[in-house]
Design a protein around this motif. Sequence first.
Motif, PDB file in Angstrom:
ATOM      1  N   GLU A  61      -1.325  32.577 -25.012  1.00 59.59           N
ATOM      2  CA  GLU A  61      -1.856  31.339 -25.570  1.00 59.59           C
ATOM      3  C   GLU A  61      -0.713  30.605 -26.271  1.00 59.59           C
ATOM      4  OE1 GLU A  61      -4.124  32.425 -28.990  1.00 59.59           O
ATOM      5  OE2 GLU A  61      -3.606  34.509 -28.760  1.00 59.59           O
ATOM      6  N   GLU A  62      -0.625  29.313 -26.013  1.00 58.15           N
ATOM      7  CA  GLU A  62       0.353  28.513 -26.751  1.00 58.15           C
ATOM      8  C   GLU A  62      -0.402  27.326 -27.301  1.00 58.15           C
ATOM      9  OE1 GLU A  62       1.423  27.828 -23.046  1.00 58.15           O
ATOM     10  OE2 GLU A  62       1.463  30.000 -22.918  1.00 58.15           O
ATOM     11  N   ASN A  63       0.203  26.610 -28.246  1.00 60.11           N
ATOM     12  CA  ASN A  63      -0.411  25.352 -28.656  1.00 60.11           C
ATOM     13  C   ASN A  63       0.644  24.258 -28.726  1.00 60.11           C
ATOM     14  OD1 ASN A  63       0.859  25.550 -31.159  1.00 60.11           O
ATOM     15  ND2 ASN A  63      -0.830  26.764 -31.991  1.00 60.11           N
ATOM     16  N   GLY A  66       3.248  24.344 -31.379  1.00 58.62           N
ATOM     17  CA  GLY A  66       4.246  25.369 -31.100  1.00 58.62           C
ATOM     18  C   GLY A  66       5.381  24.826 -30.242  1.00 58.62           C
ATOM     19  N   TRP A  67       5.020  23.992 -29.263  1.00 58.74           N
ATOM     20  CA  TRP A  67       6.051  23.412 -28.384  1.00 58.74           C
ATOM     21  C   TRP A  67       7.004  22.538 -29.165  1.00 58.74           C
ATOM     22  CZ3 TRP A  67       7.452  25.303 -24.030  1.00 58.74           C
ATOM     23  CH2 TRP A  67       6.530  25.979 -23.227  1.00 58.74           C
ATOM     24  N   SER A  69       7.730  22.801 -32.427  1.00 57.01           N
ATOM     25  CA  SER A  69       8.572  23.692 -33.235  1.00 57.01           C
ATOM     26  C   SER A  69       9.660  24.311 -32.374  1.00 57.01           C
ATOM     27  CB  SER A  69       7.737  24.823 -33.836  1.00 57.01           C
ATOM     28  OG  SER A  69       6.703  24.305 -34.587  1.00 57.01           O
ATOM     29  N   LEU A  70       9.262  24.732 -31.176  1.00 53.11           N
ATOM     30  CA  LEU A  70      10.229  25.360 -30.272  1.00 53.11           C
ATOM     31  C   LEU A  70      11.336  24.373 -29.904  1.00 53.11           C
ATOM     32  CD1 LEU A  70      10.996  27.808 -28.493  1.00 53.11           C
ATOM     33  CD2 LEU A  70       9.647  26.774 -26.696  1.00 53.11           C
ATOM     34  N   LEU A 103       9.812  25.778 -39.969  1.00 55.36           N
ATOM     35  CA  LEU A 103       8.916  25.552 -38.825  1.00 55.36           C
ATOM     36  C   LEU A 103       7.730  26.513 -38.835  1.00 55.36           C
ATOM     37  CD1 LEU A 103      11.626  24.913 -36.111  1.00 55.36           C
ATOM     38  CD2 LEU A 103      10.015  23.244 -37.021  1.00 55.36           C
ATOM     39  N   LEU A 104       7.926  27.679 -39.447  1.00 54.57           N
ATOM     40  CA  LEU A 104       6.811  28.632 -39.544  1.00 54.57           C
ATOM     41  C   LEU A 104       5.996  28.396 -40.815  1.00 54.57           C
ATOM     42  CD1 LEU A 104       8.556  31.872 -38.263  1.00 54.57           C
ATOM     43  CD2 LEU A 104       6.696  30.684 -37.150  1.00 54.57           C
TER      44      LEU A 104
ATOM     45  N   PHE B 211      11.498  32.509 -30.532  1.00 57.81           N
ATOM     46  CA  PHE B 211      10.968  31.380 -29.753  1.00 57.81           C
ATOM     47  C   PHE B 211       9.486  31.597 -29.428  1.00 57.81           C
ATOM     48  CE2 PHE B 211      15.370  30.306 -27.709  1.00 57.81           C
ATOM     49  CZ  PHE B 211      15.796  29.832 -28.930  1.00 57.81           C
ATOM     50  N   GLN B 213       7.233  33.528 -30.918  1.00 56.66           N
ATOM     51  CA  GLN B 213       6.348  33.447 -32.095  1.00 56.66           C
ATOM     52  C   GLN B 213       6.195  32.003 -32.567  1.00 56.66           C
ATOM     53  OE1 GLN B 213       4.532  35.866 -33.103  1.00 56.66           O
ATOM     54  NE2 GLN B 213       5.508  37.547 -32.009  1.00 56.66           N
ATOM     55  N   LEU B 214       7.273  31.203 -32.437  1.00 50.54           N
ATOM     56  CA  LEU B 214       7.177  29.778 -32.811  1.00 50.54           C
ATOM     57  C   LEU B 214       6.189  29.065 -31.907  1.00 50.54           C
ATOM     58  CD1 LEU B 214      10.878  28.772 -33.489  1.00 50.54           C
ATOM     59  CD2 LEU B 214       8.971  28.359 -35.025  1.00 50.54           C
ATOM     60  N   LEU B 215       6.241  29.421 -30.643  1.00 56.84           N
ATOM     61  CA  LEU B 215       5.352  28.788 -29.672  1.00 56.84           C
ATOM     62  C   LEU B 215       3.886  29.132 -29.945  1.00 56.84           C
ATOM     63  CD1 LEU B 215       5.667  27.019 -27.227  1.00 56.84           C
ATOM     64  CD2 LEU B 215       5.719  29.037 -25.808  1.00 56.84           C
ATOM     65  N   ARG B 216       3.669  30.369 -30.329  1.00 60.03           N
ATOM     66  CA  ARG B 216       2.290  30.781 -30.621  1.00 60.03           C
ATOM     67  C   ARG B 216       1.836  30.230 -31.955  1.00 60.03           C
ATOM     68  NH1 ARG B 216       1.740  36.887 -30.343  1.00 60.03           N
ATOM     69  NH2 ARG B 216      -0.459  36.478 -30.326  1.00 60.03           N
ATOM     70  N   ALA B 217       2.848  29.840 -32.795  1.00 60.87           N
ATOM     71  CA  ALA B 217       2.583  29.298 -34.132  1.00 60.87           C
ATOM     72  C   ALA B 217       1.648  30.188 -34.938  1.00 60.87           C
ATOM     73  CB  ALA B 217       2.044  27.873 -34.057  1.00 60.87           C
ATOM     74  N   THR B 219       1.847  33.580 -37.499  1.00 56.15           N
ATOM     75  CA  THR B 219       2.748  34.527 -38.150  1.00 56.15           C
ATOM     76  C   THR B 219       1.961  35.583 -38.902  1.00 56.15           C
ATOM     77  OG1 THR B 219       2.984  32.992 -39.960  1.00 56.15           O
ATOM     78  CG2 THR B 219       4.723  32.994 -38.310  1.00 56.15           C
ATOM     79  N   GLY B 385       6.977  35.683 -41.000  1.00 51.14           N
ATOM     80  CA  GLY B 385       7.809  34.484 -40.927  1.00 51.14           C
ATOM     81  C   GLY B 385       9.209  34.759 -41.446  1.00 51.14           C
ATOM     82  N   LEU B 424       6.351  34.720 -21.416  1.00 53.20           N
ATOM     83  CA  LEU B 424       5.182  33.897 -21.080  1.00 53.20           C
ATOM     84  C   LEU B 424       4.620  34.263 -19.708  1.00 53.20           C
ATOM     85  CD1 LEU B 424       6.427  30.457 -22.427  1.00 53.20           C
ATOM     86  CD2 LEU B 424       4.561  31.821 -23.357  1.00 53.20           C
TER      87      LEU B 424
END
Lengths: 134, 501
Positions: A61-63, A66-67, A69-70, A103-104, B211, B213-217, B219, B385, B424
């Motif tokens: 799952e992504e949101n 998140g993109w 931030s990446l 970002l986190l 990367f 974990q950032l994508l999943r946002a 923590t 985080g 992914l």
Amino acid sequence: MLWDRILALVSLILGGLSLALSTTFPRGQGPGPELFPSILGMTLVMFSVILLLNPSPDRHEENSKGWLSLALVLVFFALSPTLVTHLGLAVAAALGAASVSLLLKEPLARLLVTSLIVWLLGQYIFVRWLGIPG
Amino acid sequence: MNVMLVLTPEVFLAMFIAGLYGAIFGAIPGLTATLALSLFIPFALFLPPEVGVAAIISLVAMAIFAGDIGSVLVRIPGTPASAAYTEEINDVAKEKGPFFALGLSALGSALGSLVGTGLLVVGSLGMAMLARQFSSFEYFWLVLLGVTTGILASEPFVKGAIAFILGMLLATIGYDPALGYPRFTFGNPNLLGGINFIVALIGLFGLSEVFYQLLRAKTDEGTTSNLRLGLVRGGSLRTFFLEPLLLIIREKALFLRSSILGTFIGFLPGAGSDFAAWIVSNFARLTKAPKELVTLAGTSANNAAVAGAWIPALSLGIPGDTLTAIILGLFLTLGIHPGPELFSKNLSLVVEMYLIFFISSVVLMPIIGYIAAKVVGLVLKLPKGMLLSFIAAISLIGAYSINNNPFDLYLLTAFGVLGLFFKLGNFPLGQTVLGLVLGPLLEQNLMMSMIKTHWNLFSLFERPVAIFLAVANLLLVLSLGWWKMKQVLKVRSLQSRTRRR
């Protein structure tokens, strides 16, 4: 499925590119530098086609946040060679830690503590003690 | 030969600190032994070889053991090697208390590792003696054995094969071993020497995790907060040491069988400790063994496999799994060349490694296991985080420190992105690392054999050991292919039965 297709396509391109470029390599009396990359390129193309035709369902799952931030952290890492050259290794690493913390959405105190520890580690262990130029 | 070198305070301190560090990474779900090792490599490069090697052996052994801590507390295995018996060890913790379960894991791991170490000494010495007769022809077949098992044993197969071949292809960048012609460098002098293995490793395992974990946002709300609920409180030395030890003595046949099988599976190229744990615990389940015995079988097998993977790595220079592939990469960077020559030229280092394995099994694993069981709650309170920020920074520092070359940071980012895409798409990252190590070995030995014999392909089948290894390759491909085919047919018949219903 989407990721399988994207990765299959990327490896298909890489395999094809390796096949095409290896034809430009010089040849000796027998097969030379082109042999191994061309075999690998061919095999990669074959497996990529198989994956492209039989992708498996996505599990991750992504949101959209998140993109973003990446993308921002990627910009930082793309700039990191320049940052290391101009600001030094310890400062660049501390900035890296700070940007990931930011970002986190880590609290400011944690962000500062993390960056300080990283700076101390970089400056005193790697630069001063181990003699890494930076 | 100065064997006493291993007993210096520096070596003990390095083993203890690295062991605790490995235990922390092993215990936190999502952070693996491979990640811990990748991030530790930049430090190890600057340590004296005997201290660095000691730290690495202790780190890996402890990380594999600590994978059980997450399983005990919240049913989430810390490492893939613990996934094989997660349900059983969690149930044992519920029935007999977490301290007993962790004690069983620590002692099972320690004694399993001890059996593995005994077999490592015998096996690697024997293999090294045999390997003295090997030339590029035998090595070609041996490396090919590693490549075929690496590709065929990977799950999912097609993705594993792509990851493996991509690793081998990336390793062709730079001067070729036959004519010294620069390949795929696009005129960039930074690529002439090839891609630095350690930079690739840090990018693939370290930065890609950040990367991802950032994508999943996500923590803190994930694993760590759950783990806090399961802190180990109370528990005595008797529950941790004596009761599990009595169980192991009572079930010595199962324990020995699991440890020996685990070492053998670890020895096979491309297998590794998770594979060993799955096979051995499945055997235990087939015999309807109770949960604590399934746990004992799995935990002793995965740690025995760690030692088993070192047999081909030390004696032949061929990695048994991803972890030994990383360690071999480090050895080559340090100028240590594993293989029969290591035994004749640097026997003291080999003996030191045996001793470190012994000390980490008998002394460190139970002690750090006990400490880890007590303090694991504190460790797991570290916000994720913060941990990810450290990983990002250490990845940057580590990748730059290897060659002091800013260009390596571009490579780091590229490998981080590749690792993210692989995560992914559920591609096995370890296969790329194995490909990166085995690819150049395969090409080098093939080209050397062919140049020696003016491209006479039959020369690969002229020497007796070469013929034996060629037949072994063929048999392995056939048996693994047959097994895969059987699995596919089984799945298809199940699917058609479900459709009919």
